[in-house]
Design a protein around this motif. Structure first.
Motif, PDB file in Angstrom:
ATOM      1  N   ARG A  58      -5.355   5.502  -2.893  1.00  0.00           N
ATOM      2  CA  ARG A  58      -6.435   5.624  -1.928  1.00  0.00           C
ATOM      3  C   ARG A  58      -5.855   6.243  -0.677  1.00  0.00           C
ATOM      4  O   ARG A  58      -4.634   6.250  -0.500  1.00  0.00           O
ATOM      5  N   ASP A 157     -13.706   3.111  -7.054  1.00  0.00           N
ATOM      6  CA  ASP A 157     -13.630   3.078  -5.604  1.00  0.00           C
ATOM      7  C   ASP A 157     -14.689   2.141  -5.021  1.00  0.00           C
ATOM      8  O   ASP A 157     -14.420   1.406  -4.075  1.00  0.00           O
ATOM      9  N   GLU A 161     -13.836  -1.053  -2.759  1.00  0.00           N
ATOM     10  CA  GLU A 161     -14.429  -1.203  -1.435  1.00  0.00           C
ATOM     11  C   GLU A 161     -14.968  -2.612  -1.233  1.00  0.00           C
ATOM     12  O   GLU A 161     -14.846  -3.183  -0.151  1.00  0.00           O
ATOM     13  N   ALA A 165     -13.356  -4.981   1.686  1.00  0.00           N
ATOM     14  CA  ALA A 165     -14.309  -4.843   2.783  1.00  0.00           C
ATOM     15  C   ALA A 165     -13.947  -5.702   3.994  1.00  0.00           C
ATOM     16  O   ALA A 165     -14.165  -5.293   5.119  1.00  0.00           O
TER      17      ALA A 165
END
Length: 172
Positions: A58, A157, A161, A165
């Motif tokens: 990432r 992804d 996330e 988060a």
């Protein structure tokens, strides 16, 4: 995916302690993995089959996530299920529900995120047609391999996330 060292893998975990990351069973023969054909590194812990891990590239570097196989999930061995990452249909137990503690405070309080994924976490190989499901099930799609790879990466992804988060203040 670029090849990763044991240290890079262990340092990438965002949803477990450093001790847990140190104790994680890594896949055997890291150097021999088909790195150019992997969109992420996913594996089941050889010493604890109810545990699994995945590491994805990432922005900012690799992000690793510790997963647990959900218990008491009733599965039909006559029906097929689709992986939420690569959308590969599997019969029987080819798809498993994995739960990941969220990073940070929420994860320390037991908040988790779940996803149905290929039980062997070999999504990259299924998407490219380099691995077949046990039942030989395959959906015919009009997408190219590159488009399927991009779709799987976007799905992964989205899952990551949700895990990261609330990463601010994550205990490591």
């Amino acid at each position: 995916m670029n090849p990763l060292t044991e240290r890079q893998i262990r340092d990438s975990f965002v949803n477990c302690s450093k001790g847990e990351a140190r104790r994680a069973g890594l896949p055997p023969r890291l150097a021999d993995l088909p790195w150019p054909r992997l969109d992420f590194l996913g594996w089941r812990d050889p010493g604890a089959p109810e545990r699994a891990y995945l590491v994805a590239e990432r922005p900012g570097g690799p992000v690793g996530v510790a997963l647990r196989l959900a218990q008491d999930v009733r599965r039909s061995f006559t029906k097929s299920t689709i992986c939420s990452v690569c959308l590969t249909p599997h019969s029987g137990a080819g798809v498993a529900l994995f739960a990941a503690p969220r990073a940070g405070e929420r994860g320390r309080h037991g908040d988790t995120v779940g996803a149905y994924m290929c039980a062997d976490l070999a999504c990259s190989l299924y998407v490219r047609g380099l691995k077949r499901t046990d039942g030989g099930i395959r959906l015919e799609e009009s997408l190219t391999v590159e488009e399927r790879v991009l779709r799987a990466a976007a799905n992964l992804d989205a899952f990551l996330e949700k895990v990261v988060a609330d990463r601010a203040g994550a205990a490591r």
